[in-house]
Scaffold this active site. Sequence first.
Site, short mmCIF file in Angstrom:
data_model
loop_
_atom_site.label_atom_id
_atom_site.label_comp_id
_atom_site.label_asym_id
_atom_site.label_seq_id
_atom_site.Cartn_x
_atom_site.Cartn_y
_atom_site.Cartn_z
N LYS A 82 -9.28 -13.24 -9.92
CA LYS A 82 -10.19 -12.21 -10.44
C LYS A 82 -11.17 -11.76 -9.36
CE LYS A 82 -13.43 -15.57 -12.40
NZ LYS A 82 -14.20 -15.99 -13.57
N GLY A 127 0.79 -1.23 0.00
CA GLY A 127 0.00 0.00 0.00
C GLY A 127 0.82 1.28 0.00
N SER A 128 2.08 1.21 -0.45
CA SER A 128 2.89 2.43 -0.45
C SER A 128 2.34 3.47 -1.43
CB SER A 128 4.36 2.11 -0.73
OG SER A 128 4.54 1.64 -2.05
N HIS A 184 1.19 0.62 -12.96
CA HIS A 184 1.94 -0.57 -13.36
C HIS A 184 3.42 -0.20 -13.48
CE1 HIS A 184 2.62 -4.47 -15.14
NE2 HIS A 184 3.37 -3.88 -16.06
N ASN A 222 -5.21 2.42 -12.71
CA ASN A 222 -4.24 1.45 -12.18
C ASN A 222 -2.84 2.02 -12.35
OD1 ASN A 222 -3.29 -1.15 -11.26
ND2 ASN A 222 -2.76 -1.62 -13.38
N MET A 229 -4.04 -7.39 -6.86
CA MET A 229 -3.53 -8.50 -7.67
C MET A 229 -4.65 -9.36 -8.26
SD MET A 229 -0.41 -7.80 -7.67
CE MET A 229 0.37 -9.24 -8.38
N ARG A 230 -5.72 -8.74 -8.68
CA ARG A 230 -6.82 -9.47 -9.31
C ARG A 230 -7.28 -8.73 -10.56
NH1 ARG A 230 -9.66 -13.31 -6.14
NH2 ARG A 230 -8.54 -13.55 -4.19
C1 GRF Z 1 3.41 -1.34 -7.53
O1 GRF Z 1 4.68 -1.65 -8.02
C2 GRF Z 1 2.42 -1.20 -8.64
O2 GRF Z 1 2.98 -0.73 -9.83
C3 GRF Z 1 1.93 -2.60 -8.84
O3 GRF Z 1 1.90 -3.16 -7.55
C4 GRF Z 1 2.84 -2.48 -6.71
C5 GRF Z 1 2.10 -2.00 -5.48
O4 GRF Z 1 2.96 -1.51 -4.50
N1 GRF Z 1 0.67 -2.60 -9.51
P1 GRF Z 1 2.33 -0.86 -3.18
O5 GRF Z 1 1.40 -1.90 -2.56
O6 GRF Z 1 1.61 0.38 -3.57
O7 GRF Z 1 3.50 -0.59 -2.27
#
Ligand code: GRF
Length: 193
Positions: free
Chosen positions: A65, A12-13, A111, A109, A92-93
């Site tokens: 999902k 959750g950073s 990425h 989102n 992660m879904r």
């Molecule tokens: C990040 O690298 C983001 O790009 C990917 O998942 C990671 C989440 O990191 N989708 P965090 O939980 O926000 O620290």
Amino acid sequence: MLNLAVFGSGSGSNYQAVAEAIKAGRINARIACVISDVKEAYILQRARNLGHPAVYLDCAPFKTKLDGAAEQRAIELIKQHGGDFIVLAGFMRIVKPGLLNAFAGRIINIHPSLLPAFPGLEAGRQALEAGVKETGCTVHFVDGGIDSGPVICQRKVAVLPGDTVETLMNRIHVQEHLAYPEALRKIAAGSVG
Ligand code: GRF
């Protein structure tokens, strides 16, 4: 003002970076709720620390999902908390048409690559294995595909000699924490989307 429902499965950073930018007055938004499919995910602890509603959402029987009853529950939870815009932050879904249609054009989102390069899992490893000199991160609107959909903003990161997945991902994270608030600032200001 955007009322953000944040979804995450891990640390959750990025959520924290967005929450801090809101608190500093840089984004015209509020955090409506934080939802995780992982009961012990640190993102829920961060939410409790920051005083935001933190909700665990059991997504069984599905593993990859958000669908079926859990998808309906997610929609209800968001509405119940007054959310009107979804921020995927390490969720992660795969999100399915039920949620996509309920929040059409209002799901984004982040990425860890310069999309369309290296979608899917382990984007840092993919970049290292491809031998590129530059990678980065992308904030994008979510459509039905995996890490596809219109790009809102990108930040570049150089791949350095001797980089491991860990050192590279650490530098990408630093840029993500700038990119996500920046993308939301633009959306909240009405200059994107
Ligand atoms: C990040 O690298 C983001 O790009 C990917 O998942 C990671 C989440 O990191 N989708 P965090 O939980 O926000 O620290």
